[in-house]
Design a protein around this motif. Structure first.
Motif, mmCIF file in Angstrom:
data_model
loop_
_atom_site.group_PDB
_atom_site.id
_atom_site.type_symbol
_atom_site.label_atom_id
_atom_site.label_comp_id
_atom_site.label_asym_id
_atom_site.label_seq_id
_atom_site.Cartn_x
_atom_site.Cartn_y
_atom_site.Cartn_z
ATOM 1 N N THR A 3 -5.883 28.070 -10.228
ATOM 2 C CA THR A 3 -7.038 28.576 -10.973
ATOM 3 C C THR A 3 -8.255 27.717 -10.657
ATOM 4 O OG1 THR A 3 -6.530 27.190 -12.872
ATOM 5 C CG2 THR A 3 -5.604 29.409 -12.865
ATOM 6 N N ILE A 4 -9.365 28.352 -10.635
ATOM 7 C CA ILE A 4 -10.607 27.637 -10.376
ATOM 8 C C ILE A 4 -11.219 27.247 -11.713
ATOM 9 C CG2 ILE A 4 -11.983 29.736 -10.262
ATOM 10 C CD1 ILE A 4 -13.644 28.358 -8.052
ATOM 11 N N THR A 5 -11.694 26.013 -11.790
ATOM 12 C CA THR A 5 -12.287 25.545 -13.041
ATOM 13 C C THR A 5 -13.747 25.966 -13.116
ATOM 14 O OG1 THR A 5 -13.000 23.426 -12.120
ATOM 15 C CG2 THR A 5 -10.756 23.537 -13.016
ATOM 16 N N ARG A 6 -14.280 25.902 -14.309
ATOM 17 C CA ARG A 6 -15.678 26.240 -14.512
ATOM 18 C C ARG A 6 -16.576 25.286 -13.724
ATOM 19 N NH1 ARG A 6 -17.384 26.285 -20.529
ATOM 20 N NH2 ARG A 6 -15.605 27.669 -20.556
ATOM 21 N N ARG A 7 -16.235 24.003 -13.678
ATOM 22 C CA ARG A 7 -17.003 23.016 -12.942
ATOM 23 C C ARG A 7 -17.032 23.349 -11.450
ATOM 24 N NH1 ARG A 7 -16.071 16.809 -14.082
ATOM 25 N NH2 ARG A 7 -17.136 17.501 -15.934
ATOM 26 N N GLN A 8 -15.900 23.739 -10.882
ATOM 27 C CA GLN A 8 -15.843 24.089 -9.462
ATOM 28 C C GLN A 8 -16.674 25.341 -9.170
ATOM 29 O OE1 GLN A 8 -11.574 24.331 -9.250
ATOM 30 N NE2 GLN A 8 -11.415 22.335 -8.197
ATOM 31 N N ALA A 9 -16.625 26.326 -10.070
ATOM 32 C CA ALA A 9 -17.388 27.561 -9.876
ATOM 33 C C ALA A 9 -18.885 27.292 -9.945
ATOM 34 C CB ALA A 9 -16.991 28.596 -10.930
ATOM 35 N N LEU A 10 -19.304 26.474 -10.920
ATOM 36 C CA LEU A 10 -20.728 26.145 -11.027
ATOM 37 C C LEU A 10 -21.191 25.328 -9.818
ATOM 38 C CD1 LEU A 10 -21.095 25.335 -14.832
ATOM 39 C CD2 LEU A 10 -22.055 27.278 -13.595
ATOM 40 N N GLY A 11 -20.366 24.411 -9.339
ATOM 41 C CA GLY A 11 -20.718 23.610 -8.158
ATOM 42 C C GLY A 11 -20.867 24.473 -6.925
ATOM 43 N N ALA A 12 -19.968 25.416 -6.723
ATOM 44 C CA ALA A 12 -20.045 26.316 -5.577
ATOM 45 C C ALA A 12 -21.278 27.209 -5.679
ATOM 46 C CB ALA A 12 -18.778 27.160 -5.484
ATOM 47 N N ALA A 13 -21.562 27.714 -6.877
ATOM 48 C CA ALA A 13 -22.732 28.571 -7.067
ATOM 49 C C ALA A 13 -24.028 27.795 -6.821
ATOM 50 C CB ALA A 13 -22.732 29.157 -8.478
ATOM 51 N N ALA A 14 -24.082 26.557 -7.284
ATOM 52 C CA ALA A 14 -25.271 25.735 -7.063
ATOM 53 C C ALA A 14 -25.457 25.442 -5.577
ATOM 54 C CB ALA A 14 -25.168 24.433 -7.850
ATOM 55 N N GLY A 15 -24.372 25.186 -4.861
ATOM 56 C CA GLY A 15 -24.445 24.928 -3.425
ATOM 57 C C GLY A 15 -24.953 26.131 -2.649
ATOM 58 N N VAL A 16 -24.445 27.303 -2.997
ATOM 59 C CA VAL A 16 -24.878 28.528 -2.327
ATOM 60 C C VAL A 16 -26.347 28.804 -2.637
ATOM 61 C CG1 VAL A 16 -24.582 31.035 -2.290
ATOM 62 C CG2 VAL A 16 -22.584 29.550 -2.210
ATOM 63 N N THR A 17 -26.757 28.625 -3.892
ATOM 64 C CA THR A 17 -28.145 28.847 -4.286
ATOM 65 C C THR A 17 -29.085 27.902 -3.536
ATOM 66 O OG1 THR A 17 -27.429 29.554 -6.477
ATOM 67 C CG2 THR A 17 -29.741 28.915 -6.246
ATOM 68 N N ALA A 18 -28.706 26.634 -3.434
ATOM 69 C CA ALA A 18 -29.543 25.662 -2.716
ATOM 70 C C ALA A 18 -29.644 26.014 -1.237
ATOM 71 C CB ALA A 18 -28.975 24.256 -2.893
ATOM 72 N N ALA A 19 -28.547 26.439 -0.642
ATOM 73 C CA ALA A 19 -28.567 26.803 0.782
ATOM 74 C C ALA A 19 -29.452 28.020 1.024
ATOM 75 C CB ALA A 19 -27.141 27.071 1.268
#
Length: 141
Positions: A3-19
């Protein structure tokens, strides 16, 4: 099952947004060959040229800057004599040590790594860099 944690999902979303933001900003900024912070191109005149820089006397950002031919060849008799090509620059009456490079650009002790096209531009850049501070006389030995 993983399962993916909320922290991992937010980190991935922030990385994609920054890119995506970085990629979009890079496409939106026009690239100009000469930007406002790019020093002026060197003049084709050589230091030994008969075309001496124009004398000037003006107030720039509240500081009096002056430039003109010097009668002692520039900067006294020491090992630095003549580097200014017989031209001297003053800020509020204090001499700004200037030197003309082989390509015709000018530098000073205040902005030594920023070659500029004229002694006037060099004096103005020094005024900006000093940010109101007094120009301390340079003692050459």
């Amino acid at each position: 099952m993983s399962t993916i944690t909320r922290r991992q999902a937010l980190g991935a979303a922030a990385g994609v947004t920054a890119a995506l933001a970085t990629a979009g900003a890079a496409q939106a900024i026009p690239v100009s060959p000469v930007s406002p912070v790019t020093p002026a191109p060197a003049s084709p005149a050589s230091p030994a040229s008969a075309d001496a820089p124009e004398p000037f006397d003006e107030v720039y950002r509240g500081r009096r800057i002056q430039g003109g031919a010097s009668h002692d060849g520039g900067h006294g008799d020491g090992h630095h004599a003549g580097h200014g090509g017989g031209y001297s620059v003053r800020i509020d009456g204090e001499e700004l040590h200037v030197m003309q490079n082989a390509d015709g650009t000018w530098i000073s002790v205040v902005n030594h790594y920023e070659p500029l096209a004229t002694p006037r531009a060099t004096a103005r850049a020094a005024v900006v860099e000093l940010q109101g501070a007094d120009l301390v006389p340079l003692t050459l030995s």
